[in-house]
Scaffold this motif. Structure first.
Motif, PDB file in Angstrom:
ATOM      1  N   PRO A   1      49.969  59.750  -8.659  1.00  0.00           N
ATOM      2  CA  PRO A   1      49.387  60.795  -7.808  1.00  0.00           C
ATOM      3  C   PRO A   1      47.918  61.003  -8.112  1.00  0.00           C
ATOM      4  O   PRO A   1      47.514  61.067  -9.270  1.00  0.00           O
ATOM      5  N   GLY A   2      47.111  61.057  -7.068  1.00  0.00           N
ATOM      6  CA  GLY A   2      45.680  61.266  -7.241  1.00  0.00           C
ATOM      7  C   GLY A   2      44.898  59.978  -7.389  1.00  0.00           C
ATOM      8  O   GLY A   2      43.683  60.006  -7.525  1.00  0.00           O
ATOM      9  N   LEU A   3      45.567  58.850  -7.343  1.00  0.00           N
ATOM     10  CA  LEU A   3      44.894  57.562  -7.538  1.00  0.00           C
ATOM     11  C   LEU A   3      43.782  57.342  -6.516  1.00  0.00           C
ATOM     12  O   LEU A   3      42.715  56.842  -6.862  1.00  0.00           O
ATOM     13  N   ASN A   4      44.015  57.748  -5.294  1.00  0.00           N
ATOM     14  CA  ASN A   4      43.030  57.521  -4.233  1.00  0.00           C
ATOM     15  C   ASN A   4      42.159  58.726  -3.923  1.00  0.00           C
ATOM     16  O   ASN A   4      41.416  58.714  -2.950  1.00  0.00           O
TER      17      ASN A   4
ATOM     18  N   SER B   1      44.897  46.765 -22.610  1.00  0.00           N
ATOM     19  CA  SER B   1      45.324  47.401 -21.363  1.00  0.00           C
ATOM     20  C   SER B   1      44.186  48.213 -20.768  1.00  0.00           C
ATOM     21  O   SER B   1      43.246  48.603 -21.460  1.00  0.00           O
ATOM     22  N   VAL B   2      44.318  48.457 -19.468  1.00  0.00           N
ATOM     23  CA  VAL B   2      43.392  49.327 -18.747  1.00  0.00           C
ATOM     24  C   VAL B   2      44.231  50.296 -17.938  1.00  0.00           C
ATOM     25  O   VAL B   2      45.172  49.889 -17.252  1.00  0.00           O
ATOM     26  N   SER B   3      43.903  51.577 -18.054  1.00  0.00           N
ATOM     27  CA  SER B   3      44.621  52.629 -17.334  1.00  0.00           C
ATOM     28  C   SER B   3      43.652  53.404 -16.467  1.00  0.00           C
ATOM     29  O   SER B   3      42.505  53.632 -16.850  1.00  0.00           O
ATOM     30  N   ARG B   4      44.142  53.863 -15.339  1.00  0.00           N
ATOM     31  CA  ARG B   4      43.388  54.766 -14.465  1.00  0.00           C
ATOM     32  C   ARG B   4      43.831  56.164 -14.832  1.00  0.00           C
ATOM     33  O   ARG B   4      45.027  56.485 -14.801  1.00  0.00           O
ATOM     34  N   LEU B   5      42.886  57.014 -15.242  1.00  0.00           N
ATOM     35  CA  LEU B   5      43.187  58.406 -15.590  1.00  0.00           C
ATOM     36  C   LEU B   5      43.379  59.205 -14.313  1.00  0.00           C
ATOM     37  O   LEU B   5      42.585  59.089 -13.375  1.00  0.00           O
ATOM     38  N   LEU B   6      44.413  60.026 -14.271  1.00  0.00           N
ATOM     39  CA  LEU B   6      44.788  60.789 -13.083  1.00  0.00           C
ATOM     40  C   LEU B   6      44.850  62.276 -13.405  1.00  0.00           C
ATOM     41  O   LEU B   6      44.836  62.661 -14.577  1.00  0.00           O
TER      42      LEU B   6
END
Length: 173
Positions: free
Chosen positions: A28-31, A67-72
């Motif tokens: 949720p919130g990725l975009n 690893s790479v993570s997208r913070l949300l």
């Protein structure tokens, strides 16, 4: 196809039914657009040069993970990790997760997190080294505890089930 595979497909079909009014958004919130002037980190990179196995096995190889993570929003994240598994096989882990900062009031920089996802890579004679492995794919839940040195840098220990502890560091950017 095996009955378990058919059952999994049936369950996924039922859960994706529009009749269920459940928000199944994994990230949720990725975009969501970035607010003007927002300089907060949006991503986090994790690097682990060392994993300690609970039991010795002559077949164990060094494990290195990146690893790479997208913070949300709400301390959530989504990401992908590539690593060499304990048997030297190239592997990957796609995951979603949640963090809980400040879990220890007297040590506010200590945090906990947990990720859940799918691992690929334990194949051939090592397919039974992870539970529920189907064609090299298996589910995983990885709890972790860490210490935040700054808004961008941490050290972290991840618990890899009954197999090992993975030690690493993160950098937010």
């Amino acid at each position: 196809m095996k009955p378990r595979v058919w059952a999994a497909f049936a369950l996924l079909a039922a859960l994706s039914s529009p009749a269920l009014a459940i928000d199944w958004t994994l990230c949720p919130g990725l975009n969501d657009p970035i607010a003007a002037g927002d300089t907060a980190p949006r991503y986090e990179a994790f690097f682990s040069p060392y994993t300690h196995h609970w039991s010795h096995d002559d077949e164990h190889k060094p494990v290195v993970a990146l690893s790479v993570s997208r913070l949300l929003p709400n301390d959530r994240y989504c990401g992908i990790s590539v690593f060499s598994n304990s048997f030297g096989q190239p592997s990957a882990y796609a995951f979603v997760g949640k963090s809980w900062p400040g879990i220890w009031p007297s040590q506010p920089n200590v945090y906990a997190s947990v990720s859940a996802g799918i691992i690929y890579g334990y194949v051939g004679k090592y397919k039974n080294k992870v539970p529920l492995n189907v064609g090299g794919f298996s589910p995983a839940i990885i709890p972790a505890i860490g210490y935040r040195f700054s808004p961008r840098a941490t050290v972290e220990v991840q618990v890899l089930g009954t197999a090992a502890l993975m030690f690493g560091t993160t950098w937010r950017f």
